[in-house]
Write an enzyme that holds these catalytic residues in place. Structure first.
Site, short mmCIF file in Angstrom:
data_model
loop_
_atom_site.label_atom_id
_atom_site.label_comp_id
_atom_site.label_asym_id
_atom_site.label_seq_id
_atom_site.Cartn_x
_atom_site.Cartn_y
_atom_site.Cartn_z
N ASP A 190 -7.75 -8.63 -7.35
CA ASP A 190 -7.23 -7.28 -7.57
C ASP A 190 -6.79 -7.04 -9.01
O ASP A 190 -6.53 -7.97 -9.77
CB ASP A 190 -6.02 -7.09 -6.63
CG ASP A 190 -5.80 -5.64 -6.23
OD1 ASP A 190 -6.40 -4.74 -6.85
OD2 ASP A 190 -5.02 -5.40 -5.30
N GLU B 199 -5.73 3.38 0.76
CA GLU B 199 -4.53 2.85 0.10
C GLU B 199 -3.73 3.96 -0.57
O GLU B 199 -2.53 3.81 -0.82
CB GLU B 199 -4.90 1.79 -0.94
CG GLU B 199 -5.33 0.47 -0.34
CD GLU B 199 -5.50 -0.60 -1.40
OE1 GLU B 199 -5.08 -0.38 -2.55
OE2 GLU B 199 -6.04 -1.67 -1.07
#
Length: 654
Positions: free
Chosen positions: A406, A461
């Site tokens: 990420d 998200e």
């Protein structure tokens, strides 16, 4: 006389070095798309569809530190080929086999460089090729395109090169692009000529080179811009680095190489955008010699719902702990979900990939998952991976199945190379990779098919920042160029006018759009790992919905787009073996849309069973409302599909 049968047509023609103003035409195999290339002071090209001019006097240049390729070009020779082959992707997100049919033109110029064009029935691509012995410094590249009229552009705009490609789509006139506050956009970009044609622009075979961005030009066109190569870094918290110093060049690379493909998918029917496989057809060949260990699948995931199961069957304190993770594994095992993703919180520190959170025994979770036939993915920051590159070997020894990496948020040459180093090292240790905080797919996922997805999308998200009026563009843009980890599966559904404040945030995470819409996303959206974002508690309480979505495959043998209009709706049918799934989604613009779908794609002389989930009568107000129906169907039948605002429709036919 010996008879030679060749599967392709080869045409080789030598011309004098000093020809100026030479025009060469190249057409698609079906003769509908034509590229007219003019060699003048630059290499110019125009693109036509059925003689309609779509791109006018575009040009290309590659500026090196000691020369400019494409400036006053001197053509030495040209070679044409007709290629017709069948490709078989390791991770088939649309088709088990792909027809790769195109005409190719290679232009070789004085100065040891060339340009290769390919014209397909659904698009055009070109790339530079250089043949130098020494390392090359690339100062810049001109991908310059011009439009004969004012087009409508669908794009994600940025202020700068630091981006996770999660901006909402904007929709602007091409003539207005230069005056925008946000001066550039990422790829992919979709152009609507408003004369029946759409043009999707992206790139493939991106390697050892920065990703391309676009800016508007005052003459109703666009031109490329690239992040400079970073030279020095400084700390920027626990998950990234600041660039302190940049070079004046965009890449330092091998002198003997193929540069990335720049491509245009050109369609006269919006359904063709969703069916295109251009990134794959132009990508580098698979580098993994024995890929049978690569297993796409769905994943149970704790981050979106805050690791917060509850109810009478939960007799433990929920959170990032052993009991909660085992609860998630039990859910995955019950429904046949292949993986558990352990997101941020499993490790004691984001900087240390070897020391778990004291409440989490990772080894026991991996063992328990193996016992239940559920593999484990571990989340990491890219910086932690870079500082501990040996972790791939360690994770393989632990029994980890994949990594979710990420916060890269960059696409300069160094970072593009980082992606490839990760993919290659992970493949050595039979580990799958899901990139988050990432740029869009550009071919690496085919070169190293253990890269099974990328985020690079405004997905769930974003909570309330993710809404159908934006997501309806994803099948036509972001997902049209490669796998997309959108993380669907919300069981708390709301209409946009009731989603506000913190009403949809963790631990009671909710989505905008109806229940049937959420279910349909599993069919429409393509990803080698498809998250089930919500809480197992809610899936248990909504068993018939959970049962449906966990039966949806992540790989497919065949894809057919039944109805699609950019920014309005998409209805897609996909086949795995003998079973068909259909998914439909729409935006908020109409209170209700009605479609009559033909089931002519079904096998003949068979009566089949269809289970469908549709928006309930009150779904336009109460988005949780849905209806399940079961009927028998046969090839050629017509069915009526209704979707309310922000609605959807999903079905399984077996």
């Amino acid at each position: 006389m010996k008879k030679i049968i060749l599967p392709l047509f080869i045409f080789l023609f030598f011309i004098a070095n000093n020809i100026y103003g030479k025009t060469i035409e190249l057409t698609s195999p079906n003769k509908e798309i034509k590229v007219s290339i003019r060699i003048g002071d630059k290499i110019y090209y125009s693109v036509f569809y059925n003689n309609d001019l779509l791109l006018e006097e575009c040009h290309m240049q590659l500026s090196l530190s000691d020369r400019v390729l494409g400036e006053q070009p001197k053509l030495k020779k040209q070679k044409q080929l007709l290629i017709n082959e069948t490709l078989s992707p390791i991770v088939p997100l649309k088709y088990a086999s792909v027809n790769n049919h195109y005409t190719q033109l290679t232009l070789n110029f004085q100065g040891d460089y060339g340009v290769e064009f390919r014209v397909f029935d659904d698009g055009v691509a070109y790339r530079f090729i250089t043949n130098y012995k020494d390392e090359t410094i690339v100062m810049g590249e001109d991908f310059a395109i011009n439009f004969p009229t004012d087009y409508l552009a669908h794009m994600q705009q940025q202020h700068g090169f630091k981006t996770a490609y999660e901006e909402p789509y904007t929709h602007i006139r091409t003539k207005d692009f230069p005056s925008q506050e946000r001066k550039m956009c990422v790829l992919p970009l979709l152009l609507d000529t408003e004369k029946g044609y759409k043009i999707l622009i992206s790139e493939s075979d991106l390697s050892d080179y920065p990703a391309m961005f676009l800016q508007g030009t005052t003459g109703n066109g666009m031109i490329s811009t690239f992040p400079k190569a970073p030279l020095e870094f400084g700390e920027d918290g626990d998950r990234s680095l600041k660039i302190l110093k940049e070079a004046d060049y965009i890449a330092k690379t091998s002198g003997k190489r193929n540069y990335p493909w720049r491509y245009f998918v050109i369609t006269k029917d919006d359904t063709q955008i969703l069916e295109n496989t251009m990134t794959y057809k132009l990508a580098a060949k698979n580098e993994i010699s024995e890929p049978s260990w690569i297993k796409p699948g769905q994943a149970s995931w704790e981050w979106w719902n805050g690791a917060s199961p509850y109810g009478p069957d939960v007799n433990f304190i929920a959170g990032f702990n052993m009991d909660t993770y085992k609860y998630f594994i039990d859910f995955a095992a019950k429904y046949g979900v292949e993986y558990l993703v352990m997101d941020e919180g499993w490790a004691k520190s984001t900087r240390d990939p070897y020391t778990p959170n004291p409440t989490v025994d990772v080894h026991e979770i991996i063992r328990y998952g193996k016992e239940k036939n559920v593999g484990v993915f571990l989340w990491l920051t890219w910086l932690t991976v870079e500082n501990n590159f040996e972790l791939f070997k360690t994770f393989e020894e632990w029994g980890v199945k994949g990594v979710k990496i990420d916060f890269m948020d960059r696409s300069d040459q160094w970072m593009v190379n980082y992606y490839e180093r990760v993919a290659k090292e992970a493949a050595k240790h039979n580990l799958l990779v899901d990139f988050h905080g990432s740029f869009k797919p550009a071919g690496l996922e085919y070169k190293y098919p253990n890269v099974i997805s990328y985020e690079g999308v405004r997905g769930m998200e974003q909570m309330g920042g993710c809404y159908p009026d934006n997501s309806i563009y994803l099948p036509f843009l972001r997902n049209a160029v490669g796998p997309m980890d959108y993380t669907p599966g919300a069981m708390i559904s709301m209409q946009s006018d009731t989603y506000g404040g913190r009403s949809g945030d963790r631990p009671n995470s909710a989505s905008i759009g109806t229940r049937a819409y959420q279910m349909a996303l599993f069919v429409i959206f393509e990803s080698g790992i498809q998250m089930l974002a919500d809480n197992p508690t809610l899936y248990y309480r909504n068993h018939e919905c959970a049962e449906f979505i966990t039966q949806v495959p992540t790989t497919w043998d065949e894809t057919r787009v039944l109805e699609a209009v950019v920014g309005e709706y998409a209805i897609v049918a996909k086949r795995k073996g003998d079973t068909w799934f259909i998914g439909g989604m729409t935006n908020s613009k109409e209170r209700e849309r009605t479609f009559e779908l033909s089931l002519d794609f079904l096998p003949k002389d068979k009566t089949l069973h269809m289970t469908s989930f549709e928006d309930g009568i009150n779904a336009g107000r109460q988005a949780m409302d849905y209806r399940k129906k079961e009927i028998t169907v046969a090839a050629g039948d017509k069915i009526t599909v209704k979707m309310v605002r922000n609605g959807g429709w999903a079905a399984k036919i077996e």
